[in-house]
Enzyme design. Sequence first.
Site, short mmCIF file in Angstrom:
data_model
loop_
_atom_site.label_atom_id
_atom_site.label_comp_id
_atom_site.label_asym_id
_atom_site.label_seq_id
_atom_site.Cartn_x
_atom_site.Cartn_y
_atom_site.Cartn_z
N LYS A 86 0.82 -1.01 -0.08
CA LYS A 86 0.07 -0.02 0.04
C LYS A 86 0.78 1.20 -0.08
O LYS A 86 0.58 2.06 -0.77
CB LYS A 86 -0.99 0.04 1.24
CG LYS A 86 -2.13 -1.07 1.03
CD LYS A 86 -3.11 -0.52 2.37
CE LYS A 86 -2.49 -0.84 3.82
NZ LYS A 86 -2.12 -1.96 4.22
N THR A 88 3.85 1.62 -0.98
CA THR A 88 4.83 1.60 -2.09
C THR A 88 3.68 2.30 -3.20
O THR A 88 4.29 3.08 -3.88
CB THR A 88 5.34 0.33 -2.47
OG1 THR A 88 6.16 -0.06 -1.29
CG2 THR A 88 6.30 0.39 -3.65
N ARG A 110 1.95 7.73 7.13
CA ARG A 110 2.06 7.46 8.58
C ARG A 110 3.62 7.42 8.99
O ARG A 110 4.47 6.74 7.97
CB ARG A 110 1.47 6.08 8.93
CG ARG A 110 -0.11 6.09 9.01
CD ARG A 110 -0.65 4.86 8.94
NE ARG A 110 -0.67 3.95 7.91
CZ ARG A 110 -0.59 2.83 7.76
NH1 ARG A 110 -0.95 1.88 9.03
NH2 ARG A 110 -0.25 2.07 6.66
N LYS A 121 12.94 -6.56 9.64
CA LYS A 121 13.27 -5.69 8.58
C LYS A 121 12.17 -5.18 7.93
O LYS A 121 11.17 -6.11 7.57
CB LYS A 121 14.17 -6.75 7.61
CG LYS A 121 15.32 -6.11 7.18
CD LYS A 121 16.05 -7.09 6.36
CE LYS A 121 17.46 -6.67 5.49
NZ LYS A 121 18.53 -6.57 6.29
N ALA A 340 -3.86 0.08 13.48
CA ALA A 340 -4.71 0.04 12.55
C ALA A 340 -5.73 -1.14 13.29
O ALA A 340 -6.83 -1.41 12.89
CB ALA A 340 -4.40 -0.50 11.41
N PHE A 371 -3.86 -2.06 7.24
CA PHE A 371 -4.29 -3.19 7.07
C PHE A 371 -5.30 -3.23 5.96
O PHE A 371 -5.13 -2.54 4.91
CB PHE A 371 -5.01 -3.73 8.37
CG PHE A 371 -4.28 -3.88 9.42
CD1 PHE A 371 -2.98 -4.12 9.56
CD2 PHE A 371 -4.80 -3.98 10.88
CE1 PHE A 371 -2.11 -4.21 10.63
CE2 PHE A 371 -3.93 -4.06 11.87
CZ PHE A 371 -2.65 -4.32 11.73
N PHE A 459 4.10 -8.41 -9.48
CA PHE A 459 5.40 -8.97 -9.09
C PHE A 459 6.05 -9.61 -10.33
O PHE A 459 5.44 -9.97 -11.47
CB PHE A 459 5.00 -10.20 -8.12
CG PHE A 459 4.78 -9.56 -6.90
CD1 PHE A 459 3.90 -8.49 -6.57
CD2 PHE A 459 5.31 -9.98 -5.48
CE1 PHE A 459 3.70 -7.93 -5.12
CE2 PHE A 459 5.41 -9.60 -4.38
CZ PHE A 459 4.36 -8.40 -4.31
N TRP A 488 7.25 -0.35 -8.18
CA TRP A 488 8.49 -0.74 -7.44
C TRP A 488 9.82 -0.78 -8.32
O TRP A 488 10.53 -0.20 -7.98
CB TRP A 488 8.11 -2.02 -6.95
CG TRP A 488 9.21 -2.67 -6.25
CD1 TRP A 488 9.45 -2.44 -4.76
CD2 TRP A 488 10.21 -3.56 -6.52
NE1 TRP A 488 10.67 -3.13 -4.41
CE2 TRP A 488 11.29 -3.83 -5.30
CE3 TRP A 488 10.62 -4.19 -7.53
CZ2 TRP A 488 12.38 -4.60 -5.54
CZ3 TRP A 488 11.83 -4.94 -7.42
CH2 TRP A 488 12.56 -5.17 -6.82
#
Lengths: 636, 636
Positions: A86, A88, A110, A121, A340, A371, A459, A488
């Site tokens: 989200k 990204t 946020r 990570k 959230a 979320f 992806f 991305w």
Amino acid sequence: MSWKFTPLELKRLCPVPSDIDIALAQTPKDIDVLAAEIGLQPNEFDCYGKQKAKVHLAAYERLESRKNGNYVLVTGINPTPFGEGKSTTTVGLCQALGACLKQNVFACLRQPSQGPTFGIKGGAAGGGYSQVIPMVDFNLHLTGDMHAITAANNLLAAQIDTRIFHETTQSDEALFNRLVPRTQGERHFSAIQVCRLKKLGISARSPAALTEAERRRFVRLDIDPSSITFHRVLDTSDRYLRKITIGLANSERGLSREAQFNITPASEVMAVLALATSLDDLKQRLGRIVIGTSFDGEPITADDLGCTGAMTVLLKEAFSPTLMQTLEGTPVFVHCGPFANIAHGCSSVIADKIALKLVGENGFVVTEAGFGADLGMEKFFNIKCRYSGLTPSVVVIVATIRALKCHGGGPPVALGSPLPDEYTKENLDLVREGFCNLRKHLENCAKFGVPAVVAINRFKSDTENELLLLKELCIRHGAAAAAVSNHWAEGGQGALELAKSVQSAALHATSAFKFLYPLEMSIEEKLETIAREIYGAGSIELSQRARKKIALYAEQGFDRLPLCIAKTQLSLSHDASKKGEPRGFAFPVRDVHASVGAGFLYPLAGDIMTMPGLNTRPCFYDIDLDTETGRVMGLF
Amino acid sequence: MSWKFTPLELKRLCPVPSDIDIALAQTPKDIDVLAAEIGLQPNEFDCYGKQKAKVHLAAYERLESRKNGNYVLVTGINPTPFGEGKSTTTVGLCQALGACLKQNVFACLRQPSQGPTFGIKGGAAGGGYSQVIPMVDFNLHLTGDMHAITAANNLLAAQIDTRIFHETTQSDEALFNRLVPRTQGERHFSAIQVCRLKKLGISARSPAALTEAERRRFVRLDIDPSSITFHRVLDTSDRYLRKITIGLANSERGLSREAQFNITPASEVMAVLALATSLDDLKQRLGRIVIGTSFDGEPITADDLGCTGAMTVLLKEAFSPTLMQTLEGTPVFVHCGPFANIAHGCSSVIADKIALKLVGENGFVVTEAGFGADLGMEKFFNIKCRYSGLTPSVVVIVATIRALKCHGGGPPVALGSPLPDEYTKENLDLVREGFCNLRKHLENCAKFGVPAVVAINRFKSDTENELLLLKELCIRHGAAAAAVSNHWAEGGQGALELAKSVQSAALHATSAFKFLYPLEMSIEEKLETIAREIYGAGSIELSQRARKKIALYAEQGFDRLPLCIAKTQLSLSHDASKKGEPRGFAFPVRDVHASVGAGFLYPLAGDIMTMPGLNTRPCFYDIDLDTETGRVMGLF
């Protein structure tokens, strides 16, 4: 009016380098340059270093008569534990709208907590060629808001126990003499003490005029230690503080009690800051925070404890959102990051309000909610939009082929384990099966009257057939558009189709925003409405305790607040293992809590972890500072 | 070279208004203007808002070949509970040197903790017409250093308990597989893990090459929970956290233990930051922090716990001192504020180093040390100067007629009670009697070979005769000068005589600085030297526990560290009630602790409070934000 805006050029590499390498390879604009580009005047912001600035409400006040821009919410389907991108997507979409399509656009994000940053990570600055920079600042102290929230929260928390101590160890007389001391011979009530007098219905304003009984009521909050729901916080993942006993030193004379620390994003103060519409509203909400009750069941507030003013002072800078930029130089506000689940999971009202004025009527403000849409979007609409008065224009639902396959019956996936073949090879059936989860979110969107665009976050392993099928399904089931997005790997250029779809939906689709429920509904009715309409439940199941609390809140007059349900993000239901679109289940509520200052009740469906732990090898084993160059290493 | 420096004009009122009214009536220079005036280049500082900036080590590096300015320490006699005005004198002296006498001058001050700020009325920004502005910022978050220290401290603290948990619940094999995970088929040690291998004397650098025994030693720190001396901190006065039990949640499986929170200035991380001479030195000191021992008695460090890099990253901005200004526009560095009992009580080495280069050979850097000269000055010389390599030029000892009368046998004084007549009417005998306290500090000063100037901080009730007497006594007993100073009421103008005395002492008096003891002395010898030479003790008395700890530290090789004695500030001795110049007493040491990262051992003479509490009516009852104007009210 269009901004005189110069994007930063993106020099893309293939294969895509690590997030931190991409981030450090880009040179951000000086933040005062960006501030000027988007029309801020010098007195409306303060630089914090060369690449961050705090923007003040003054900017909003100057532009108050200007029409708001388009208000876009980025949300998602029920995610896998990997997350579906989200943040990204929010960043990539803004890079496309701003740097490629030359629209005025703001991203409102946020601020992440340092707990997870140093534990697991994964930052929240986006990823690949869609990031907020400087990403190191984004993931560390930023401009100190998180710490200011911790300080304000803990001042109130310390005062709760200290007040119990002083009341227990002093007579009414001694308490009164200390609380209203003689200065130069005279006693005066301070402003915050007058608040308490008003609450108690005591009309006297001169300390001498109080009757003995009134004095007693004034000085004794009579807090029931077992009723305390306001906890200390730290922005560190410290599992040993989940349950503690405090007050064991001799100086506390045996007045120990069981307590807990939460992580800072779980603080009600965070939710208050995120929902406040003005400094005055902030102060009022802080003052209304209920920390527990007296032995008589009366709610005790921050006002009663005398903390409101000091908390507001501690938060006065934190109330201003932080201006940063994307890799392509478009503006970003970073502000607040409430949980959230037990909170509403959205960045601040004030950042959105300022941004909507800055972009102007034809511009875009893109913000996200935590979320999946069942939690984030529902709360964004019913809580955040209700308090802000802002009207959403378009919803972007982020979906991935991977997550849909999981909803369609694919084998379970887990962090750290290799993905099963189903996820890396074409499998149209799983996509078709799993689409039901996205379909439900599209239906939910329609219930709020807001057009939805699906962002298919691409992806490498996704096949053209899979993507084509998903697009078709989306359009057939009510999406205003569905766009495959490759931000991305490609930055704004990769989100062009998505950006154009959002533009078009904002321009052409009909938005007739409405809330899901009126505040006048009873707590049970609200609960049932959300569970049935949004989650697809057949009924709700209230525990004994939940019933008792609902009755209590109704009695205390808190039943007109919106609800903020805490449940798993991994399913539309309360049960993380129920993928796809579960239907007709009984939705169990085991307890209900109140964040009266923030302005919502939060029913709990399941155990919610409010203090994470560190794993055996936290990611800080790789984090280091090159003391020669000052470069941060190993942060993502 | 003299700075091209424009002072701010002081419009003084009489009677002197409240501190906050004076502070808010003055308009500070924009901080970039001040930065330019004192010769900073744009890339050497970052603005944090319009009135604060962080100054980077780059400034020092550019000026490294320039000669240092005069290095002036402001310290005091043993104070009354009111304090004798060291910070106010530091600021007033700098206003006089800079604004009146046109000297290049820097004040280097400590940052106050938010605990006392919101608890007991009283800031550390000076007072009256000698203040640092903006005083609200000074007393609140400033540029976030205090919070960064809290975060770094608590990351290490969380990791201690979490590591114990993981070691207790996992096999050697599981621990090794998690600590050195396979990524893309290969296992690698991270840099911090190589540090541990080196410490253990394990020469292998390939995970596969470790023997089973080596693996076991590598993965098992075997921390003895009862040995842990590194505590969590909060910058809030929260008495209920003085002693707590942690780890009571089911998820911790019964691995609870007794623990405590200290207030942030008591963190060893604070002392480390204050003593570090470079980023690399900072990292090395952090890595050396000893948190306790293994069951075998081996010291366990931050390096062993893998935290060093992350802590350094969290502190990288906090390492740069914050530039502010006095009411008369002279530059001030605010940086670090370690406790003056369990730590050394001085602002940072790095601020002094940068300031000494900026003012240049003929300029002045005025800094202060906490509590009386017996604690503050001794530690400033033996600890801070030893680590910094800087040589002090002049010491200013602040004395008041009030405190000397108290040392001379005047009746006890207490906060909140009216002063007895002895303190408000002329009483030469009490001054003469009490002078012995100041005389002892003058003698102590001479032992370090540094000339001393006495600053008589004038109060309205002091009579000319009293002041004259005191000046005479000072000169007769070895002070290079003694000056009556009225900077509180008059700003720099009121400290002119003091400023000229300091100038003259720097120019003419001989400074032949030497340490009181060599590091090679044993711990007992060092203890005895300080107690006899500085405090006037006849002997030292070591408890059983102290003896044991001294032996342990000697065995661990920590006996070459300087000592940082924790005792009361109210007397030269360990006993607060012993006023004047007690002699020949036995100085009792009940325990010895170590801050190995900071680089000192701290023997404890008496109970030291490391977490303050809030009183019945904390000063936050008066603190408020005017939400219309943004003005802070009631802060002092």
